[in-house]
Design an enzyme around this catalytic site. Sequence first.
Site, PDB file in Angstrom:
ATOM      1  N   GLU A 105       0.811  -1.227   0.000  1.00 23.62           N
ATOM      2  CA  GLU A 105       0.000   0.000   0.000  1.00 23.62           C
ATOM      3  C   GLU A 105       0.841   1.272   0.000  1.00 23.62           C
ATOM      4  OE1 GLU A 105      -2.906  -0.267   3.114  1.00 23.62           O
ATOM      5  OE2 GLU A 105      -4.176  -1.568   1.884  1.00 23.62           O
ATOM      6  N   HIS A 110       9.337  -1.050   2.879  1.00 24.65           N
ATOM      7  CA  HIS A 110       9.244  -1.247   4.325  1.00 24.65           C
ATOM      8  C   HIS A 110       9.227  -2.737   4.610  1.00 24.65           C
ATOM      9  CE1 HIS A 110       5.273  -0.596   2.539  1.00 24.65           C
ATOM     10  NE2 HIS A 110       4.781  -1.467   3.410  1.00 24.65           N
TER      11      HIS A 110
HETATM   12  P1  5GP Z   1       1.888  -2.580   3.188  1.00 24.02           P
HETATM   13  O1  5GP Z   1       0.530  -3.160   2.902  1.00 24.02           O
HETATM   14  O2  5GP Z   1       2.239  -1.478   2.226  1.00 24.02           O
HETATM   15  O3  5GP Z   1       2.934  -3.639   3.284  1.00 24.02           O
HETATM   16  O4  5GP Z   1       1.807  -1.969   4.644  1.00 24.02           O
HETATM   17  C1  5GP Z   1       1.721  -0.605   4.930  1.00 24.02           C
HETATM   18  C2  5GP Z   1       1.650  -0.471   6.426  1.00 24.02           C
HETATM   19  O5  5GP Z   1       1.829   0.896   6.760  1.00 24.02           O
HETATM   20  C3  5GP Z   1       0.316  -0.909   7.035  1.00 24.02           C
HETATM   21  O6  5GP Z   1       0.555  -1.926   8.000  1.00 24.02           O
HETATM   22  C4  5GP Z   1      -0.222   0.381   7.662  1.00 24.02           C
HETATM   23  O7  5GP Z   1      -0.909   0.156   8.879  1.00 24.02           O
HETATM   24  C5  5GP Z   1       1.031   1.208   7.857  1.00 24.02           C
HETATM   25  N1  5GP Z   1       0.808   2.644   7.821  1.00 24.02           N
HETATM   26  C6  5GP Z   1       0.123   3.341   6.870  1.00 24.02           C
HETATM   27  N2  5GP Z   1       0.152   4.654   7.140  1.00 24.02           N
HETATM   28  C7  5GP Z   1       0.876   4.793   8.278  1.00 24.02           C
HETATM   29  C8  5GP Z   1       1.255   5.936   9.047  1.00 24.02           C
HETATM   30  O8  5GP Z   1       0.938   7.081   8.741  1.00 24.02           O
HETATM   31  N3  5GP Z   1       2.015   5.693  10.156  1.00 24.02           N
HETATM   32  C9  5GP Z   1       2.388   4.438  10.514  1.00 24.02           C
HETATM   33  N4  5GP Z   1       3.121   4.321  11.624  1.00 24.02           N
HETATM   34  N5  5GP Z   1       2.046   3.339   9.813  1.00 24.02           N
HETATM   35  C10 5GP Z   1       1.294   3.527   8.703  1.00 24.02           C
END
Ligand code: 5GP
Length: 125
Positions: A105, A110
């Site tokens: 997302e 990360h």
């Molecule tokens: P992905 O699906 O991209 O691997 O995970 C993105 C992660 O970023 C999700 O677990 C979501 O909760 C986290 N996340 C999104 N926006 C923010 C934010 O503004 N601050 C923090 N600390 N985490 C975020």
Amino acid sequence: MPIDATQPYDDQNIFAKILRGEIPNRTVYEDEWALAFHDINPQAPEHVLVIPKGAYVCWDDFSAKASDAEIAGFVRAVGHVARTMGLVEPGYRLLANTGLDAHQEVPHLHVHIFGGKPLGPMLMR
Ligand code: 5GP
């Protein structure tokens, strides 16, 4: 919305803003190469994100373009964070979603660190 991991880096993504200090975070660890902070929506009792300081969309972008020093620094930071969180003995899981099928997302690389309970099988079937 999941992102296309082949897109160019967007410096307005939320983690770029966190790196620039424009959005607050709960920092766990920071060094020259990486920032680690608590996920805003934890999926396990311990859920920390580790991001490189450099502008990389995803694991593919990072592994192809980052310098050896950036890669070593980032990998060592992930290990250091998990170790200092006390997760080595009970165990932990790393996850780096890349692109559409993985439901990435945020378009800045990360690595998720999950721990704090038995995490079950690797994937839902
Ligand atoms: P992905 O699906 O991209 O691997 O995970 C993105 C992660 O970023 C999700 O677990 C979501 O909760 C986290 N996340 C999104 N926006 C923010 C934010 O503004 N601050 C923090 N600390 N985490 C975020």
